[in-house]
Design a protein around this motif. Structure first.
Motif, PDB file in Angstrom:
ATOM      1  N   LEU A 184       1.534  -1.408   0.027  1.00  0.00           N
ATOM      2  CA  LEU A 184      -0.051   0.194  -0.210  1.00  0.00           C
ATOM      3  C   LEU A 184       0.576   1.096   0.156  1.00  0.00           C
ATOM      4  O   LEU A 184       0.029   2.153  -0.438  1.00  0.00           O
ATOM      5  CB  LEU A 184      -0.772   0.041   1.477  1.00  0.00           C
TER       6      LEU A 184
ATOM      7  N   ASN B 157      -5.889  -6.395   3.217  1.00  0.00           N
ATOM      8  CA  ASN B 157      -5.701  -5.601   2.107  1.00  0.00           C
ATOM      9  C   ASN B 157      -6.134  -5.413   0.723  1.00  0.00           C
ATOM     10  O   ASN B 157      -6.177  -4.995  -0.332  1.00  0.00           O
ATOM     11  CB  ASN B 157      -4.469  -4.613   2.223  1.00  0.00           C
ATOM     12  N   ASN B 158      -7.297  -7.035   0.529  1.00  0.00           N
ATOM     13  CA  ASN B 158      -7.695  -7.652  -0.474  1.00  0.00           C
ATOM     14  C   ASN B 158      -8.384  -6.843  -1.317  1.00  0.00           C
ATOM     15  O   ASN B 158      -8.370  -5.787  -2.993  1.00  0.00           O
ATOM     16  CB  ASN B 158      -8.174  -9.117  -0.275  1.00  0.00           C
TER      17      ASN B 158
ATOM     18  N   HIS C  34      -8.457  -3.482  -0.984  1.00  0.00           N
ATOM     19  CA  HIS C  34      -7.406  -1.925  -1.557  1.00  0.00           C
ATOM     20  C   HIS C  34      -6.497  -2.912  -2.484  1.00  0.00           C
ATOM     21  O   HIS C  34      -6.679  -1.399  -3.579  1.00  0.00           O
ATOM     22  CB  HIS C  34      -6.679  -1.468  -0.111  1.00  0.00           C
ATOM     23  N   TYR C  35      -6.044  -3.537  -2.433  1.00  0.00           N
ATOM     24  CA  TYR C  35      -5.152  -3.677  -3.289  1.00  0.00           C
ATOM     25  C   TYR C  35      -6.313  -4.036  -4.928  1.00  0.00           C
ATOM     26  O   TYR C  35      -6.058  -3.960  -5.772  1.00  0.00           O
ATOM     27  CB  TYR C  35      -4.544  -5.424  -3.651  1.00  0.00           C
TER      28      TYR C  35
ATOM     29  N   GLU D 264      -8.561  -1.908  -5.603  1.00  0.00           N
ATOM     30  CA  GLU D 264      -8.759  -0.868  -6.058  1.00  0.00           C
ATOM     31  C   GLU D 264      -7.682  -0.169  -6.906  1.00  0.00           C
ATOM     32  O   GLU D 264      -7.839   0.781  -7.859  1.00  0.00           O
ATOM     33  CB  GLU D 264      -8.986   0.178  -4.142  1.00  0.00           C
ATOM     34  N   TRP D 265      -6.377  -0.437  -6.825  1.00  0.00           N
ATOM     35  CA  TRP D 265      -5.805  -0.300  -6.921  1.00  0.00           C
ATOM     36  C   TRP D 265      -4.809  -0.929  -8.091  1.00  0.00           C
ATOM     37  O   TRP D 265      -4.275  -0.075  -9.207  1.00  0.00           O
ATOM     38  CB  TRP D 265      -3.534  -0.573  -6.113  1.00  0.00           C
TER      39      TRP D 265
ATOM     40  N   GLY E  15     -11.276  -9.290   4.672  1.00  0.00           N
ATOM     41  CA  GLY E  15     -10.867  -8.571   3.385  1.00  0.00           C
ATOM     42  C   GLY E  15     -11.052  -9.174   2.052  1.00  0.00           C
ATOM     43  O   GLY E  15     -11.424  -8.229   1.619  1.00  0.00           O
TER      44      GLY E  15
END
Ligand code: SAH
Ligand code: DHB
Ligand code: MG
Length: 225
Positions: free
Chosen positions: A122, A147-148, A150-151, A153-154, A188
């Motif tokens: 992140l 964090n899946n 969030h990953y 989204e990126w 997540g």
């Protein structure tokens, strides 16, 4: 034979009968050295590595992003699919894992095409985005499951129409569907799957798997626009 012994036997059978391209000594050596260095034995199975490679080939992937390098085993499977001039960036939090991976990747002859970046993904992802890289044709998400989302989204930010996102370990013995399970990793992963199901730029599915790594699965998400 127990169920899990059967799953092992079938993975061995598949490796023996189907993964018959010129033997890739670098892949075997990557697992050996990862093990010797005390890395956890959680790399993708050989049949799953081959699937990643085929997906990258089907994509005609020139640019690949991996989140979670470990000893570089999946990295080598994916890297072998790159055309000349293709590139793979892999993000790894643990310097010790990254060191082992860099050696394994060099032995595979992929050091010119593959770059391992050390740090929390992140932190690395916004830096990567600042470089305005060409869209990644394939993203393999296989790091800390909490964090899946969030990953995802990126990955969406760093891809374009037609890109493929592969998310590992989404089933975890069925825990994903057990609503009583509130393990942060499971939460997540559910958030990432919900995103695939609800985001206007994504369409996808998830497949349950058994094998040497037990009962788990992966999700595939195709970027629509
Ligand atoms: N893709 C590898 C396995 C990855 S295991 C293979 O199949 O061969 C998960 C890896 O993610 C571990 O090496 C772990 O150190 C790393 N990781 C955990 N949290 C991370 C984070 N926040 N950022 C980047 N990598 C992380
Ligand atoms: C674990 C992580 C993985 O990426 C995997 O494929 C299997 C297990 C783990 O953290 O236990
Ligand atoms: Mg995994």
């Amino acid at each position: 034979m127990s169920e899990s012994q059967l799953w092992h036997a079938v993975d061995e059978y598949v490796a023996d009968r189907l993964l018959t391209d010129a033997p890739d000594e670098a892949l075997a050596a990557a697992l050996r050295d990862s093990d010797a260095a005390g890395l956890p034995p959680i790399a993708v199975s050989a049949p799953a590595g081959k699937l990643l490679q085929i997906l990258a080939q089907v994509q005609g992937a020139r640019n690949i992003l991996e989140i979670g390098t470990l000893g570089g085993y999946s990295t080598i499977w994916l890297g072998r699919a790159l055309p000349a001039g293709g590139r793979l960036i892999s993000l790894e939090y643990e310097p010790r894992h990254a060191e082992v991976a860099v050696r394994n990747i060099a032995r595979a002859g992929l050091d010119k095409q593959v770059e391992v970046r050390v740090g929390a993904a992140l932190d690395s992802l916004p830096r990567l985005a600042d470089e305005n890289p060409p869209p990644f044709d394939l993203v393999f998400i296989d790091a800390d499951k909490v964090n899946n989302a969030h990953y995802m989204e990126w990955a969406l930010r760093l891809t374009s129409a037609g890109s493929l996102i592969v998310l590992d370990n989404v089933v975890r013995g069925g825990r994903v569907a057990d609503q009583d399970n509130t393990d942060p990793d499971v939460v997540g992963t559910r958030a990432a799957l919900d995103m695939i199901g609800s985001h206007p730029r994504l369409t996808g599915t998830a497949i349950q798997t058994v094998g040497v790594k037990g009962y788990d699965g992966f999700a595939l998400a195709r970027v629509l626009a």
